[in-house]
Design a protein around this motif. Structure first.
Motif, short mmCIF file in Angstrom:
data_model
loop_
_atom_site.label_atom_id
_atom_site.label_comp_id
_atom_site.label_asym_id
_atom_site.label_seq_id
_atom_site.Cartn_x
_atom_site.Cartn_y
_atom_site.Cartn_z
N LEU A 91 -9.95 27.91 25.62
CA LEU A 91 -10.75 27.31 26.83
C LEU A 91 -12.15 27.76 26.79
CD1 LEU A 91 -7.80 27.93 29.20
CD2 LEU A 91 -8.50 25.60 28.33
N ALA A 92 -12.41 29.02 26.37
CA ALA A 92 -13.79 29.29 26.52
C ALA A 92 -14.55 28.61 25.65
CB ALA A 92 -13.95 30.82 26.12
N ARG A 93 -14.15 27.90 24.31
CA ARG A 93 -15.08 27.28 23.45
C ARG A 93 -15.04 25.79 23.84
NH1 ARG A 93 -13.09 29.59 17.45
NH2 ARG A 93 -13.18 31.69 18.00
N HIS A 94 -13.88 25.33 24.47
CA HIS A 94 -13.70 23.92 24.23
C HIS A 94 -13.48 22.98 25.89
CE1 HIS A 94 -13.70 23.90 20.15
NE2 HIS A 94 -12.73 24.60 20.21
N TYR A 95 -13.23 23.95 27.06
CA TYR A 95 -13.15 23.50 28.27
C TYR A 95 -14.40 23.61 29.22
CZ TYR A 95 -10.51 22.62 32.56
OH TYR A 95 -10.11 21.76 33.73
N HIS A 96 -14.61 22.67 29.93
CA HIS A 96 -16.01 22.56 30.48
C HIS A 96 -16.33 23.89 31.32
CE1 HIS A 96 -13.42 19.85 32.70
NE2 HIS A 96 -14.07 20.53 33.79
N GLU A 97 -15.22 24.11 32.11
CA GLU A 97 -15.19 25.06 33.19
C GLU A 97 -14.88 26.42 32.54
OE1 GLU A 97 -15.49 27.31 36.38
OE2 GLU A 97 -15.79 24.82 36.51
N LYS A 98 -15.81 27.27 32.83
CA LYS A 98 -15.45 28.66 32.56
C LYS A 98 -15.09 29.67 33.15
CE LYS A 98 -17.34 26.77 28.48
NZ LYS A 98 -16.44 26.39 27.63
N SER A 99 -14.56 29.25 34.32
CA SER A 99 -13.74 30.23 35.59
C SER A 99 -12.53 30.08 35.42
CB SER A 99 -14.67 30.03 36.67
OG SER A 99 -16.18 30.23 36.71
N ILE A 100 -11.75 31.19 35.29
CA ILE A 100 -10.24 31.35 35.68
C ILE A 100 -9.79 32.03 36.72
CG2 ILE A 100 -9.93 33.29 34.19
CD1 ILE A 100 -7.26 31.97 33.29
N TYR A 101 -9.27 31.35 37.83
CA TYR A 101 -8.80 32.06 38.87
C TYR A 101 -7.18 32.83 38.66
CZ TYR A 101 -12.67 29.69 40.71
OH TYR A 101 -13.71 29.20 41.07
N ILE A 102 -7.12 33.95 39.03
CA ILE A 102 -5.81 34.75 38.73
C ILE A 102 -5.28 35.30 39.96
CG2 ILE A 102 -6.60 35.64 36.55
CD1 ILE A 102 -7.30 38.14 37.45
N PRO A 103 -4.02 35.36 40.09
CA PRO A 103 -3.41 35.73 41.39
C PRO A 103 -3.70 37.23 41.64
CG PRO A 103 -1.70 34.81 39.85
CD PRO A 103 -2.92 35.15 39.03
N GLN A 104 -3.69 37.39 42.94
CA GLN A 104 -4.10 38.90 43.51
C GLN A 104 -2.68 39.36 44.25
OE1 GLN A 104 -6.85 40.91 42.87
NE2 GLN A 104 -7.80 39.14 41.58
N PRO A 105 -2.05 40.54 43.85
CA PRO A 105 -2.42 41.08 42.47
C PRO A 105 -1.67 40.40 41.28
CG PRO A 105 -0.38 42.16 43.77
CD PRO A 105 -1.04 41.10 44.66
N THR A 106 -2.03 40.71 40.42
CA THR A 106 -1.57 40.40 38.88
C THR A 106 -1.50 41.56 38.22
OG1 THR A 106 -1.96 38.71 37.38
CG2 THR A 106 -4.10 39.95 37.99
N TRP A 107 -0.93 41.20 36.82
CA TRP A 107 -0.85 42.23 35.83
C TRP A 107 -1.98 42.66 35.52
CZ3 TRP A 107 -0.80 40.84 30.05
CH2 TRP A 107 -0.26 41.76 29.07
N GLY A 108 -2.16 44.12 35.26
CA GLY A 108 -3.59 44.77 34.95
C GLY A 108 -4.19 44.16 33.86
N ASN A 109 -3.60 43.78 32.71
CA ASN A 109 -4.30 43.59 31.42
C ASN A 109 -4.84 42.00 31.69
OD1 ASN A 109 -4.97 44.35 29.02
ND2 ASN A 109 -3.56 43.09 27.80
N HIS A 110 -4.49 41.00 32.49
CA HIS A 110 -5.03 39.63 32.53
C HIS A 110 -6.46 39.81 32.75
CE1 HIS A 110 -0.90 37.87 34.14
NE2 HIS A 110 -0.96 37.51 32.97
N PRO A 111 -7.09 40.60 33.63
CA PRO A 111 -8.64 40.46 33.71
C PRO A 111 -9.33 40.55 32.27
CG PRO A 111 -7.61 41.48 35.67
CD PRO A 111 -6.52 41.37 34.65
N LYS A 112 -8.67 41.76 31.59
CA LYS A 112 -9.54 42.17 30.48
C LYS A 112 -9.25 41.12 29.55
CE LYS A 112 -8.17 47.16 31.28
NZ LYS A 112 -7.27 46.83 32.15
#
Length: 381
Positions: A91-112
């Protein structure tokens, strides 16, 4: 939603090594010879397909329209984490939107996983269109609070109306309800409307193959042609990352999925695992009630999946570790699968002491807010 969000993805060039076979297959010469393949060949120069594999293939039935129409491209990845990372880099290479919205809270490894892949964490997706939104398919980690079927439908309608791209993390299929089909309901809801989505799937926990790191990333596209181009670019992401995934664990998973009797046996065993977790929830809740532990602990039996988000704060967790030798993440998340009838009383004693000695309610306001969310809250954030 008539146009594919992956319409700009171009066909990737062949890998210089793997492309040898592609070029060989296109060559019409009767004397052609392929010496670039590092896989077993018969005396006739053909791949050896074992009879048992042929039998397993014949048992496999693809009955979903998206699969029949070849609109789904799937690549084997290194468990759920690897599947998320491959999808994120694509997605970072081929999707025009570079933002991802994640749940709060979420699994600690998701942001990384997502930021290291080149995506930025968004803040308020209700004012955003065409962005990526991460969704826990079932058994939300760490809260154990899932949307209802009606709420999932509202989420689907809202996301499709804004052109948001769903990226499902399916790490605990079967552990929420004990039923594989029910736990896949959220993903199937989005696939059934003809739109596009991504799904990172792990077989590590629900097949007891954690050490084998078996997973898959599936991208559902608008057309078969789009899926072909997407797959070609996924290969370019994977090639410098791990080139080819290990085969042992994946072969076990494939064998079970293709054999009707084995699939049924797996489903039964998985249901037993889920039922034991439910039993541990009830036993812990009953033990806390019996001790008169301050606070309302009904959330323990209301939550689903492998984890319980207890609401214990950092100080209480540290107290339990020091005084009772109980270890958990600092946010108070505990794995119910790590409990047994023998250890529940010890945990209940520790929680009771932590809450009583430290004179603080065990249920944080933030968790209570999560637990009491209404359908409107889930679909308007």
């Amino acid at each position: 939603m008539s146009d594919s969000v992956f319409a700009s993805v171009v066909q990737a060039p062949e890998d210089p090594i793997l492309g040898v076979t592609v070029a060989y297959n296109k060559d019409q010469s009767p004397v052609k010879l392929n010496l670039g393949v590092g896989a077993y060949r018969t005396e006739e120069g053909k791949p050896l397909v074992l009879n048992v594999v042929r039998k397993a293939e014949q048992m496999l039935v693809n009955d979903h329209p998206a699969i029949q129409e070849n609109r789904v491209t799937t690549v084997q990845c290194l468990s759920g984490t690897g599947s998320l990372r491959v999808g994120a880099e694509f997605l970072a290479r081929h999707y025009h939107e570079k933002s991802i919205y994640i749940p709060q809270p979420t699994w600690g490894n998701h942001p990384k996983v997502f930021t290291l892949a080149g995506l930025a964490l968004g803040r308020s997706w209700e004012r955003t269109i065409r962005a990526i939104v991460l969704l826990h398919a079932c058994a939300h980690n760490p809260t154990g609070v899932d949307p209802t079927s009606d709420q999932w439908e509202q989420i689907r309608q809202l996301m499709r109306s804004k052109g948001l791209l769903p990226f499902f993390d399916s790490a605990y299929q079967g552990f929420a309800s004990g039923n594989l089909d029910a736990d896949a309901g959220s993903i199937r809801l989005f696939v059934a409307d003809g739109g596009e989505c991504l799904a990172a799937q792990s077989y590590a926990k629900n097949m007891g193959l954690y050490g084998e790191r078996v997973g898959a990333l599936s991208i559902v596209c608008k057309t078969a042609d789009t899926a072909t181009r997407v797959e070609s670019q996924l290969k370019l992401v994977i090639r410098p990352m791990y080139s080819n995934p290990p085969i042992h664990g994946a072969s076990i998973v494939a064998t079970i999925l293709k054999d009707g009797d084995m699939y049924t046996e797996w489903s039964v065993e998985l249901k037993a695992m889920a039922d034991r977790i439910i039993s541990m929830r009830q036993q812990l809740y009953d033990a806390l009630c019996a001790r008169g532990t301050p606070g309302d602990w009904s959330h323990i039996i209301k939550q689903i999946g492998m984890f319980t988000f207890t609401g214990l704060n950092t100080n209480q967790v540290a107290f339990m570790t020091k005084e009772y030798h109980i270890y958990m993440t600092s946010d108070g998340r505990i794995s119910m699968a790590g409990l047994s009838s023998r250890t529940v009383p010890h945990l209940a004693d520790a929680i009771h002491a932590a809450v009583t000695v430290l004179h603080r309610s065990a249920i944080s306001g933030s968790y209570r807010a999560i637990l009491n969310r209404s359908s409107h809250d889930l679909t308007s954030e």
